[in-house]
Design an enzyme around this catalytic site. Structure first.
Site, PDB file in Angstrom:
ATOM      1  N   GLU A   1       0.789  -1.233   0.000  1.00 52.56           N
ATOM      2  CA  GLU A   1       0.000   0.000   0.000  1.00 52.56           C
ATOM      3  C   GLU A   1       0.829   1.296   0.000  1.00 52.56           C
ATOM      4  OE1 GLU A   1      -2.665  -0.477   3.313  1.00 52.56           O
ATOM      5  OE2 GLU A   1      -3.527  -2.301   2.499  1.00 52.56           O
TER       6      GLU A   1
ATOM      7  N   ASN B   1       2.014  -5.171  -3.253  1.00 54.63           N
ATOM      8  CA  ASN B   1       0.610  -5.461  -2.938  1.00 54.63           C
ATOM      9  C   ASN B   1      -0.139  -4.171  -2.625  1.00 54.63           C
ATOM     10  OD1 ASN B   1      -1.386  -7.581  -2.292  1.00 54.63           O
ATOM     11  ND2 ASN B   1      -1.229  -6.849  -0.174  1.00 54.63           N
TER      12      ASN B   1
ATOM     13  N   HIS C   1     -10.485  -5.716  -2.555  1.00 51.28           N
ATOM     14  CA  HIS C   1     -11.579  -5.568  -1.591  1.00 51.28           C
ATOM     15  C   HIS C   1     -12.691  -4.791  -2.309  1.00 51.28           C
ATOM     16  CE1 HIS C   1      -9.215  -6.975   1.799  1.00 51.28           C
ATOM     17  NE2 HIS C   1      -8.238  -6.142   1.478  1.00 51.28           N
TER      18      HIS C   1
ATOM     19  N   GLU D   1      -6.383 -10.509  -1.443  1.00 47.37           N
ATOM     20  CA  GLU D   1      -7.221 -10.287  -0.255  1.00 47.37           C
ATOM     21  C   GLU D   1      -8.685 -10.166  -0.666  1.00 47.37           C
ATOM     22  OE1 GLU D   1      -5.746  -7.005   2.123  1.00 47.37           O
ATOM     23  OE2 GLU D   1      -3.661  -7.575   1.775  1.00 47.37           O
TER      24      GLU D   1
ATOM     25  N   ASP E   1     -12.418  -9.935  -1.135  1.00 50.31           N
ATOM     26  CA  ASP E   1     -13.732 -10.026  -0.494  1.00 50.31           C
ATOM     27  C   ASP E   1     -14.669  -9.104  -1.247  1.00 50.31           C
ATOM     28  OD1 ASP E   1     -12.766  -7.594   0.589  1.00 50.31           O
ATOM     29  OD2 ASP E   1     -12.550  -8.407   2.604  1.00 50.31           O
TER      30      ASP E   1
HETATM   31  O1  G3I Z   1      -6.233  -8.619  18.825  1.00 47.52           O
HETATM   32  C1  G3I Z   1      -6.562  -7.328  19.331  1.00 47.52           C
HETATM   33  C2  G3I Z   1      -7.413  -7.463  20.562  1.00 47.52           C
HETATM   34  O2  G3I Z   1      -6.665  -8.090  21.579  1.00 47.52           O
HETATM   35  C3  G3I Z   1      -7.864  -6.077  20.996  1.00 47.52           C
HETATM   36  O3  G3I Z   1      -8.747  -6.194  22.058  1.00 47.52           O
HETATM   37  C4  G3I Z   1      -8.573  -5.359  19.853  1.00 47.52           C
HETATM   38  C5  G3I Z   1      -8.962  -3.938  20.219  1.00 47.52           C
HETATM   39  O4  G3I Z   1      -9.050  -3.109  19.098  1.00 47.52           O
HETATM   40  O5  G3I Z   1      -7.705  -5.292  18.745  1.00 47.52           O
HETATM   41  C6  G3I Z   1      -7.302  -6.561  18.260  1.00 47.52           C
HETATM   42  O6  G3I Z   1      -6.442  -6.380  17.182  1.00 47.52           O
HETATM   43  C7  G3I Z   1      -7.043  -5.993  15.963  1.00 47.52           C
HETATM   44  C8  G3I Z   1      -6.602  -6.988  14.900  1.00 47.52           C
HETATM   45  O7  G3I Z   1      -7.109  -6.586  13.639  1.00 47.52           O
HETATM   46  C9  G3I Z   1      -7.093  -8.405  15.188  1.00 47.52           C
HETATM   47  O8  G3I Z   1      -8.477  -8.476  15.097  1.00 47.52           O
HETATM   48  C10 G3I Z   1      -6.572  -4.605  15.598  1.00 47.52           C
HETATM   49  O9  G3I Z   1      -7.088  -3.663  16.514  1.00 47.52           O
HETATM   50  C11 G3I Z   1      -7.025  -4.266  14.215  1.00 47.52           C
HETATM   51  O10 G3I Z   1      -6.431  -3.036  13.811  1.00 47.52           O
HETATM   52  C12 G3I Z   1      -6.595  -5.328  13.231  1.00 47.52           C
HETATM   53  O11 G3I Z   1      -7.147  -5.022  11.978  1.00 47.52           O
HETATM   54  C13 G3I Z   1      -6.498  -5.622  10.876  1.00 47.52           C
HETATM   55  C14 G3I Z   1      -6.144  -4.562   9.857  1.00 47.52           C
HETATM   56  O12 G3I Z   1      -5.561  -5.162   8.732  1.00 47.52           O
HETATM   57  C15 G3I Z   1      -5.164  -3.558  10.434  1.00 47.52           C
HETATM   58  O13 G3I Z   1      -4.722  -2.681   9.468  1.00 47.52           O
HETATM   59  C16 G3I Z   1      -7.448  -6.643  10.251  1.00 47.52           C
HETATM   60  O14 G3I Z   1      -7.627  -7.738  11.152  1.00 47.52           O
HETATM   61  C17 G3I Z   1      -6.864  -7.173   8.944  1.00 47.52           C
HETATM   62  O15 G3I Z   1      -7.822  -7.934   8.281  1.00 47.52           O
HETATM   63  C18 G3I Z   1      -6.468  -6.003   8.064  1.00 47.52           C
HETATM   64  O16 G3I Z   1      -5.866  -6.522   6.901  1.00 47.52           O
HETATM   65  C19 G3I Z   1      -5.507  -5.543   5.911  1.00 47.52           C
HETATM   66  C20 G3I Z   1      -4.286  -6.070   5.209  1.00 47.52           C
HETATM   67  O17 G3I Z   1      -3.258  -6.303   6.134  1.00 47.52           O
HETATM   68  C21 G3I Z   1      -3.824  -5.078   4.143  1.00 47.52           C
HETATM   69  N1  G3I Z   1      -4.882  -4.755   3.237  1.00 47.52           N
HETATM   70  C22 G3I Z   1      -6.111  -4.299   3.858  1.00 47.52           C
HETATM   71  C23 G3I Z   1      -6.605  -5.320   4.863  1.00 47.52           C
HETATM   72  C24 G3I Z   1      -7.932  -4.923   5.423  1.00 47.52           C
HETATM   73  O18 G3I Z   1      -7.819  -3.746   6.175  1.00 47.52           O
END
Ligand code: G3I
Length: 458
Positions: free
Chosen positions: A165, A207, A244, A273, A275
């Protein structure tokens, strides 16, 4: 590197043709079933055309047996959703923590899956210490991160999202402002060079999201980056289109043009990715079109969806995945499976009516030249060890290789290679090597490690 797609579809097509001919000769009545039985999982159906079908996996869900059952049954490629990112792997500068990434990697490899690495350099999900850095110190820290993480997973990764990105949204086609970008415009190529040095066997991808619509400036910016890298010899093997899709960023009618245009630059195209928000027929139709577009482009080598069930999605409200929250197959699942089973192009020069055994030089599984193989012992412990074998083409390109494991090597687990007896052959994506090019496979051996050194390669 120039990895061709694998031959299974071609073999299947030839077999189908042969059986159809046999049916005609026997005067048989053609049944509605085709000679090539439809596969009933996404991974198997994709493999019919030499492609993979993957999913993102979240470590905290690996204790959910419904989740792991579906993931194991349907998918052949695994991406860690968050566990290999910068904040997870280097929480404190110079202190690496691979426990969460390894959990996903081990689950994948133990279940016979391939692994995509996500991601080595990104403006987001940086650990706090990195967010506060700028300039040469940050550049150095970023390169060290790339080197250490790619080295840790060396030999296990099919493809790395080296940089994620890096372009801004909107109509400018400019780079995204970030602390990494402010270290100098060459930060992306520096990251790719470091990744190549650390893991020469992994494909290296750029990516991004919103690079699906051929007429968007961001797509053109990514295209120009890849073209520039190819022209200047910066190591890059693949482009990852996150894809996405939702109402703000819908599936574009020119998606196939985008896939083909990137492929024409000489890189693999991976949908990384996927969806698609929505439901019912509309969602099913869009999934089908994405699959058809990928299958129409011979260098579109695989599709990964960003999660298993709708409830696992980062956009769960948009129900964008192939299984509902109860693990049931959705309409979109069936349209995806059908499209995969309908097949597509592997290599436009292939003649599907030809028996592949007649012309060994045309079939990627037949070695077309010499190679050498070098074993090194990565690690050892009481009763076992990890070995890595570098396979290097000789003075001409090869389109397949096999290495004989001699010296009493007993293998309990292998990745990036296929074991039959004591012979390891290439997998679908690492058989094609240009003159002097290398790839590698890894294995876990039982007992004491053998001496490092040369193995027979042919
Ligand atoms: O695991 C913690 C948890 O312990 C805590 O209580 C909670 C509170 O906010 O956060 C949890 O972590 C989160 C994590 O996902 C697991 O669920 C993070 O806050 C959250 O920011 C994180 O989001 C991820 C996101 O990237 C961050 O940028 C998404 O799961 C993930 O699917 C997403 O993936 C990205 C790719 O890497 C790049 N392309 C876009 C894609 C979608 O955004």
């Amino acid at each position: 590197m120039n990895h061709r797609t694998a031959p299974p579809r071609r073999r299947a097509a030839w077999a189908a043709g042969a059986l159809a001919l046999a049916t005609v000769l026997a005067g048989g009545i053609a049944m509605s079933t085709s000679a090539q039985a439809a596969s009933d999982t996404l991974g198997e159906a994709a493999a019919e055309s030499g492609r993979y079908f993957g999913t993102a996996i979240a470590g905290q869900r690996l204790s959910d047996s419904q989740y792991t059952t579906i993931a194991n049954r349907e998918f052949t490629m695994i991406t860690a959703e968050n566990e290999m990112k910068l904040d997870a792997t280097e929480p404190n500068q110079g202190q690496f923590n691979f426990s969460r990434g390894d959990q996903i990697a081990n689950w994948a490899l133990q279940n016979g899956k391939q692994l995509r690495g996500h991601t080595l350099a990104w403006h987001s999900q940086q650990p706090g210490w990195m967010q506060n850095m700028e300039g040469p110190a940050l550049r150095q820290a970023m390169l060290n991160h790339v080197t250490q993480v790619a080295t840790h997973y060396r030999g296990k990764i099919h493809s790395w999202d080296v940089v994620n990105e890096a372009f801004a949204d909107g109509g400018t086609g400019a780079r995204r402002d970030s602390n990494l970008q402010r270290t100098g415009n060459d930060w992306i190529e520096a990251a790719f060079r470091a990744a190549r040095a650390a893991d020469p066997g992994a494909k290296l991808c750029y990516n991004d999201y919103n690079i699906d619509n051929w007429s968007w400036a961001k797509t053109q910016a990514a295209y120009n980056l890849v073209r520039d890298f190819k022209q200047r010899g910066v190591p890059i093997d693949c482009i990852g289109l996150q894809s996405h899709f939702n109402s703000g960023s819908p599936y574009p009618n020119n998606y196939r043009t985008t896939l083909q245009s990137f492929a024409d630059l000489g890189v693999d195209v991976q949908i990384t990715e996927l969806d698609i928000e929505g439901s019912g027929q509309q969602q099913a139709d869009t999934y089908r079109r994405v699959v058809e577009d990928c299958l129409a482009v011979s260098r579109c080598t695989g599709i990964t969806v960003w999660g298993v069930r709708d409830s696992d999605s980062w956009r769960s409200q948009g129900t964008p995945l192939l299984f509902d929250g109860n693990g049931n197959k959705k309409q979109a699942y069936y349209s995806t499976l059908d499209a995969l089973n309908a097949g597509g192009t592997t290599d436009p020069t292939d003649d599907p009516t030809e028996d592949p055994t007649e012309d060994p030089t045309e079939d990627p599984t037949f070695p077309a030249g010499d190679c050498s193989a070098d074993l090194r012992i990565v690690n050892s412990w009481q009763g076992g060890y990890q070995g890595e074998v570098a396979v290097t083409a000789g003075s001409s390109a090869i389109s397949g290789w096999s290495v004989t494991l001699s010296g009493g090597i007993s293998v309990s687990q292998i990745w990036n290679g296929t074991l039959s007896g004591s012979t390891v052959s290439n997998v679908s994506w690492n058989g094609n090597l240009g003159a002097g090019q290398s790839t590698s496979f890894g294995f876990i051996g039982n007992g004491s490690p053998p001496s490092a050194g040369s193995l027979a390669c042919g």
